[in-house]
Design a protein around this motif. Structure first.
Motif, mmCIF file in Angstrom:
data_model
loop_
_atom_site.group_PDB
_atom_site.id
_atom_site.type_symbol
_atom_site.label_atom_id
_atom_site.label_comp_id
_atom_site.label_asym_id
_atom_site.label_seq_id
_atom_site.Cartn_x
_atom_site.Cartn_y
_atom_site.Cartn_z
ATOM 1 N N SER A 1 -2.852 20.391 10.062
ATOM 2 C CA SER A 1 -3.623 20.018 11.243
ATOM 3 C C SER A 1 -3.807 20.940 12.318
ATOM 4 O O SER A 1 -2.807 21.810 12.448
ATOM 5 C CB SER A 1 -2.733 18.899 11.999
ATOM 6 O OG SER A 1 -3.204 18.384 13.020
ATOM 7 N N PHE B 1 -6.337 11.784 8.311
ATOM 8 C CA PHE B 1 -5.320 10.718 8.987
ATOM 9 C C PHE B 1 -5.627 10.980 10.344
ATOM 10 O O PHE B 1 -4.958 9.870 11.227
ATOM 11 C CB PHE B 1 -3.881 11.284 8.562
ATOM 12 C CG PHE B 1 -3.658 10.704 6.984
ATOM 13 C CD1 PHE B 1 -3.682 9.452 6.722
ATOM 14 C CD2 PHE B 1 -3.364 11.658 6.216
ATOM 15 C CE1 PHE B 1 -3.222 8.889 5.541
ATOM 16 C CE2 PHE B 1 -2.951 11.284 4.767
ATOM 17 C CZ PHE B 1 -3.115 9.878 4.670
ATOM 18 N N GLU B 2 -6.337 11.865 11.231
ATOM 19 C CA GLU B 2 -6.566 11.855 12.344
ATOM 20 C C GLU B 2 -7.786 11.329 12.765
ATOM 21 O O GLU B 2 -8.264 11.186 13.998
ATOM 22 C CB GLU B 2 -6.412 13.245 12.838
ATOM 23 C CG GLU B 2 -5.119 14.025 12.879
ATOM 24 C CD GLU B 2 -5.243 15.692 12.472
ATOM 25 O OE1 GLU B 2 -3.897 16.186 12.681
ATOM 26 O OE2 GLU B 2 -6.295 16.322 12.575
ATOM 27 N N TYR C 1 -8.478 5.918 5.456
ATOM 28 C CA TYR C 1 -6.891 6.496 5.927
ATOM 29 C C TYR C 1 -6.417 6.040 6.942
ATOM 30 O O TYR C 1 -7.181 5.935 8.046
ATOM 31 C CB TYR C 1 -7.473 8.120 5.939
ATOM 32 C CG TYR C 1 -7.832 8.901 4.806
ATOM 33 C CD1 TYR C 1 -6.948 9.627 4.022
ATOM 34 C CD2 TYR C 1 -9.016 8.950 4.462
ATOM 35 C CE1 TYR C 1 -7.241 10.295 3.010
ATOM 36 C CE2 TYR C 1 -9.599 9.373 3.085
ATOM 37 C CZ TYR C 1 -8.516 10.284 2.575
ATOM 38 O OH TYR C 1 -9.014 10.905 1.308
ATOM 39 N N ALA D 1 -2.971 6.683 9.704
ATOM 40 C CA ALA D 1 -1.762 7.237 9.998
ATOM 41 C C ALA D 1 -0.622 6.338 10.340
ATOM 42 O O ALA D 1 0.486 6.284 9.983
ATOM 43 C CB ALA D 1 -1.890 8.269 10.884
ATOM 44 N N GLN D 2 -0.723 5.242 11.179
ATOM 45 C CA GLN D 2 -0.238 4.228 11.360
ATOM 46 C C GLN D 2 -0.519 2.908 11.106
ATOM 47 O O GLN D 2 -1.158 2.030 12.148
ATOM 48 C CB GLN D 2 -0.308 4.369 13.195
ATOM 49 C CG GLN D 2 0.603 5.724 13.411
ATOM 50 C CD GLN D 2 0.897 5.997 15.310
ATOM 51 O OE1 GLN D 2 -0.316 5.950 15.921
ATOM 52 N NE2 GLN D 2 1.923 5.580 15.601
ATOM 53 N N THR E 1 -2.155 5.837 3.493
ATOM 54 C CA THR E 1 -1.522 5.956 4.519
ATOM 55 C C THR E 1 -0.454 7.188 4.499
ATOM 56 O O THR E 1 -0.124 7.608 3.380
ATOM 57 C CB THR E 1 -0.437 4.621 4.913
ATOM 58 O OG1 THR E 1 0.405 4.563 3.719
ATOM 59 C CG2 THR E 1 -1.552 3.325 4.893
ATOM 60 N N MET E 2 0.170 7.616 5.557
ATOM 61 C CA MET E 2 0.735 8.720 5.692
ATOM 62 C C MET E 2 2.109 8.832 5.509
ATOM 63 O O MET E 2 2.918 7.968 6.063
ATOM 64 C CB MET E 2 0.603 9.369 7.155
ATOM 65 C CG MET E 2 1.311 11.009 7.477
ATOM 66 S SD MET E 2 0.655 11.512 9.045
ATOM 67 C CE MET E 2 -0.924 12.161 8.757
ATOM 68 N N ALA F 1 4.226 12.437 9.005
ATOM 69 C CA ALA F 1 4.039 11.807 10.139
ATOM 70 C C ALA F 1 5.066 12.316 11.354
ATOM 71 O O ALA F 1 4.694 12.632 12.559
ATOM 72 C CB ALA F 1 4.146 10.389 10.042
ATOM 73 N N THR G 1 3.819 15.782 12.888
ATOM 74 C CA THR G 1 2.566 15.640 13.462
ATOM 75 C C THR G 1 2.369 14.905 14.563
ATOM 76 O O THR G 1 2.772 15.174 15.692
ATOM 77 C CB THR G 1 1.551 15.665 12.476
ATOM 78 O OG1 THR G 1 1.588 14.081 11.839
ATOM 79 C CG2 THR G 1 1.246 16.478 11.146
ATOM 80 N N LEU H 1 5.950 3.741 9.565
ATOM 81 C CA LEU H 1 4.928 4.353 8.755
ATOM 82 C C LEU H 1 4.943 3.954 7.203
ATOM 83 O O LEU H 1 6.062 3.147 6.797
ATOM 84 C CB LEU H 1 5.412 5.914 8.647
ATOM 85 C CG LEU H 1 5.729 6.400 9.845
ATOM 86 C CD1 LEU H 1 6.387 7.469 10.027
ATOM 87 C CD2 LEU H 1 4.210 6.820 10.607
#
Length: 993
Positions: free
Chosen positions: A841, A860-861, A887, A889-890, A916-917, A922, A925, A932
């Motif tokens: 990232s 994921f961003e 995707y 992330a949260q 999911t991350m 996580a 980043t 999560l």
């Protein structure tokens, strides 16, 4: 060993790696012929225990002496040591050499990947300190004489090392590339040589010397591939007995024609290729080979071809890249009138990387059993003969490299009456377990794992048990750990969810017509069955709040990654073939939407993908003329598969010849955005998704319509949407009308105005179209690797990561990012380490400008809804569907609910994996809390509705609804694992391409 002695705070969220064997066992089983080259050039035996000791010292230096007694630390070191040993020895089963620096590089990598960043940093500092000491000592010593090195040839004789040839090879490999250094590669390779080295290891030393530099300079991936080509040429030419076995890439241009003729004849002699290929004008085809195109591969692409695609005899590969592409082209042209000219046309397109056929086509074209199709869709009937007949079909189709989608909805639910025995059915789940195990037992030609996805409609009595098939807890006899699953969701269910209404589950033996009904017809019949259930006239029904089932669907998707959510009505109401059947499921990767009927039609689809960034001009504009040329040839190639294809099941052949569906897709979408300087989330990118798909759609449909003039329309054309003048862009109205207007369908229907759609409609209504279906966007997992572009329509997973697949581990760096950073003077070793630390990232690297942070966001961003928006724009032009990963992330219950409702309202036909991350990623980043998820093997916990009390098998009269549970938001504690990303991090997940 290390001087730093800081003790990091305990991190309860980081679970230590779990060892599976001791280091001593690893040391005992490691190949005994592996030697380690010390820095003084001497050889010593490989000893895994030394790695364990060095890593233990590194941990103690950071965590303090008290850590020595920690069982957790010892287990952690043990597991990390095993990872290092495995990574070092996986390609040295027959013995070989390792340089001490390579071992230390692997230790550093394992520490970083294991989340031990403080230990890794200390380890790096220690290595740097030792390197400075050695350099200082060397400066005070007299210059060492260069040792004499002999090379042991394949025939056992020895010759002196030819350094001049080494320089020539590396110079050729570096030609035309910036940022690479010939002397640096040669020097690094010489470091790994020893007296008496076999010539195979000499070639490997050059390749690995370049490969080790990829993360610092992405262009070394091309250097590595070109050096690998030297070993490939030697292996192939020697096997064929040709006089010249060590040509350089430049010298190979003159050798290729003679080699090609010998290769075809030898492969036919060994019964690896169809004898008809030897009847081609091999001299003409040999002269058409473009040897310089061997130089356009990156390392991952060429290594993948070598490991899995090239024809071999007893594991000796004697098929070289340009011969490979020509062999595929010859198979596809075998029924053409001017087959040499067509073979050259097809070869030229494939070898340019502008278009690539799918993996089964690349595997099998030109062979004795040319099974070239990617996907098969079947329906399982509700009787034992039919069920096990369908499982037999699965085995035969999987054997020859096909991915499978099974429709299981017709099979009666648990508790259903069995007339023949007057007993009760155990439902669909036990049979799914058999299908799962068959998929494992019969893999795809021994070349990749068998792959199957089971579909079940949302009203089926066993849907709640179906949702739990991929759980890691519960009765293992009711689990399918190796098989994908997907929900086949009617629009009425989504409306009931939105309206918070009730939902009734039925057994298909009592409601056999529901499966074949869509839209208003389904809604009317379904509500009639609900009325009968209220009157007690349905023996095997159950009523629950729709939102309760919806939450459980999302909960299992969150926890296990399955079942995927696909939408029945859009797939059918927009299907060109709704006049002759029903789409009952999609395929393994959710992009194929074709009719199936048990015992009569197994749907088949042939796939290939346009390399989108290759069609972006120097000015950043889409090259429409090139798109037309590529798509026209590609559609002819896909259509040729249908007659040429080997069908292991007769019903598949009959269906394919009748309807002739193909699936042209795209790959490299994110790379195209990089070339256009667009961020994936931007409105401009969404618009480009629309405009690029419109261009491909127009020329794919036109090419098929032109083929109909030449070859005739497909036999079931009359009555189709095509026949009615309804193109994919027009069929959106059919879906909107069925849903009742804009409330439940918000899909753009605008066109760019660049294409004459009206004339094309008229042409199709007048002379027909060759293929019932023309487009589908597949995952392109492996063919994207071969061509060196981003996969399918996926956002970039990470800007720097180590990719694992069946060919090994490969460092992947985003070349576009690196080139931008070079232009700003920001690319250096520190930046490379920063990228590694932040998992690829750029968002937390202060030196990177904001505009680049927008363009180079990782998967994921990116807001998942923007992935849906882009998919919606593409979907309006596609007559089938697209493999669309999402995707997040949260993840939370609310976010998942909004995302999948947005997908439905946006007109998507299907969705693919929810990604999911993992917690450790996580934490480093952007995510600061513990909510999560780690979707994938070994994940536990997740989103789930509070369980309702079990309903009786027989419905009450009148039927009563179970109370709706209060929804629990998904709050999985961190530390349960890392993200498992289809075809990116999972070595076994290669999807259908």
């Amino acid at each position: 060993m290390l001087t730093q002695n800081t003790t990091p705070a305990a991190d309860p969220r980081r679970a230590p790696p779990q060892p599976t064997a001791s280091t001593a066992e690893f040391a005992a089983t490691a190949p005994g012929a592996i030697k380690v080259i010390r820095r003084n050039g001497k050889l010593t035996g490989f000893d895994a225990q030394k790695i364990n000791v060095a890593m233990t010292k590194a941990f103690l230096a950071v965590e303090g002496g008290a850590a020595a007694a920690s069982a957790a630390m010892r287990a952690k070191v043990e597991a990390l040591t095993q990872q290092v040993v495995s990574g070092l020895t996986r390609h040295l089963a027959g013995g070989g050499t390792l340089h001490i620096e390579d071992i230390q590089d692997q230790v550093e990598l394992a520490l970083m990947r294991g989340g031990e960043h403080k230990v890794a940093r200390a380890y790096v500092l220690y290595r740097d300190e030792q390197a400075r000491k050695r350099a200082a000592e060397a400066a005070t010593q007299p210059a060492a004489t260069h040792p004499t090195i002999s090379v042991k040839l394949d025939d056992g004789t020895s010759i002196g090392l030819d350094e001049a040839r080494m320089h020539r090879l590396v110079t050729e490999a570096c030609a035309g590339l910036t940022g690479v250094d010939v002397e640096e590669v040669v020097k690094a390779a010489l470091r790994d040589l020893y007296d008496g080295i076999p010539e195979a290891e000499l070639s490997q030393a050059l390749t690995l010397a370049a490969r080790a530099r990829i993360e610092k300079e992405p262009n070394y991936t091309y250097v590595s591939a070109r050096l690998l080509g030297d070993a490939l040429r030697h292996e192939a030419l020697k096997f064929l007995g040709l006089p010249e076995t060590r040509p350089t890439a430049e010298e190979m241009k003159a050798v290729y024609p003679d080699y090609f003729r010998a290769y075809i004849h030898k492969a036919v002699e060994l019964e690896l290729l169809d004898p008809k290929l030897a009847l081609y004008d091999l001299d003409a085809l040999g002269k058409a080979l473009l040897a310089e195109r061997d130089g356009q591969f990156d390392y991952l692409g060429l290594q993948t071809l070598y490991d899995r695609y090239f024809i071999h005899s007893n594991k000796t590969r004697f098929e070289l890249p340009q011969a490979f592409f020509m062999r595929v082209a010859m198979g596809l042209a075998i029924n053409e009138i001017d087959r040499e000219a067509r073979a050259v046309e097809f070869y030229t397109l494939l070898s340019s990387f502008d278009f690539m056929s799918s993996t089964p086509t690349l595997f099998n074209s030109g062979t004795l059993r040319p099974q070239l199709s990617s996907c098969y869709l079947t329906q399982v009937p509700d009787d034992l003969h039919g069920i096990f007949g369908a499982i037999h079909d699965n085995a035969m189709l999987s054997k020859f490299a096909g991915g499978l989608g099974n429709d299981w909805t017709p099979v009666r639910g648990m508790g259903g009456w069995i007339k023949g025995t007057n007993g009760k059915s155990n439902g669909v789940v036990p049979f799914l377990k058999v299908a799962n195990d068959t998929c494992v037992a019969v893999n795809q030609g021994g070349k990749r794992k068998g792959a199957l996805c089971a579909y079940l409609e949302t009203w089926h009595r066993d849907i709640e048990e179906f949702l739990e098939l991929r759980k890691n807890t519960g009765d293992d006899r009711r689990r399918t750990h190796d098989m994908n699953t997907a929900n086949w969701v009617p629009d009425l269910f989504m409306k009931r969810v939105v309206e918070e209404g009730q939902w009734t589950l039925f057994s298909p033996d009592e409601t056999p017509d529901l499966h074949d009904l869509v839209g208003d017809a389904f809604e009317k019949q379904y509500t009639e069955y609900e009325r009968l259930a209220d009157e007690g006239r349905m023996k095997n029904a159950k009523r629950i709040p729709a939102i309760q089932l919806w939450r459980k669907m999302l909960g299992m998707l969150f926890e296990t990654g399955h079942p995927w959510i696909t939408f029945k009505d859009p797939c059918n109401l927009r299907s060109p073939q709704q006049h002759v059947g029903v789409v009952h499921s999609s395929n393994l990767c959710t992009e194929i939407t074709l009719n199936t009927k048990a015992g009569q039609e197994i749907a088949v689809c042939n796939l290939g993908s346009v390399n989108l960034p290759a069609h972006i001009g120097a000015d950043g504009a889409l090259d429409i003329a090139k798109i037309e040329k590529t798509v026209t040839t590609a559609m002819r190639m896909l259509d040729n598969v249908i007659e040429y294809n080997y069908y292991s099941v007769a019903t598949a052949r009959n269906s394919n010849l009748r309807h002739r569906p193909v699936g042209l897709g795209v790959m490299g979408f994110n790379d195209a955005l990089y070339k256009k300087r667009m961020a994936y989330e931007s409105d401009d990118a969404i618009q480009f998704a629309d405009e690029s798909m419109e261009a491909i759609s127009y020329y794919a449909i036109k090419a098929s319509a032109d083929l109909a003039i030449e070859r005739g329309a497909y036999s079931s054309f009359k009555g189709s949407l095509w026949d009615q003048g309804i193109l994919p862009i027009d069929s959106i109205k059919l879906l909107r009308d069925a849903r009742g207007g804009e409330q439940y369908l918000k899909q753009d229907t605008s066109a760019s105005g660049r294409f004459d759609w009206d004339t094309l409609r008229t042409q199709i209504q007048t002379t027909g179209i060759r293929n019932s279906n023309t487009m589908a966007i597949a995952p392109t997992a492996t063919i994207a690797n071969i061509t060196g572009v981003s996969q399918s329509i996926e956002p970039t997973y990470q800007n720097l990561y180590v990719k694992s697949n069946l060919s090994g581990e490969f460092t992947v760096v985003n070349e576009y990012l690196v080139n931008d950073l070079k232009g700003l003077g920001l690319w250096d070793e520190v930046m490379a380490h920063d990228l590694k630390y932040f998992d690829g990232s750029v968002q937390q690297i202060d030196r990177i400008p904001p505009e680049l942070k927008q363009i180079y966001k990782c998967a994921f961003e990116i807001d998942a809804k923007r992935l849906v928006d882009a998919g919606s724009r593409r979907q309006k032009w596609i007559d089938q569907a697209q493999s669309l990963n999402l995707y997040m992330a949260q993840p939370s219950g609310k976010k998942l609910d909004e995302l999948y409702k947005h997908a439905w309202v946006s007109g998507l036909k299907t969705t693919y994996y929810l990604r999911t991350m993992g917690a450790t990623h996580a934490e480093k980043t952007t995510i600061q809390d513990n909510r999560l998820n780690a979707v994938g093997n070994g994940s536990s916990g997740g989103i789930a509705a509070k369980p309702a009390s079990a309903a009786p098998a027989a419905a009450p009269k009148p039927m009563q609804a179970a109370p709706a549970p209060e929804m629990e938001l998904p709050t999985l504690e961190a530390g349960t694992g890392s993200a498992k990303v289809c075809s990116i991090l999972d070595p076994d997940c290669e999807a259908c391409q």
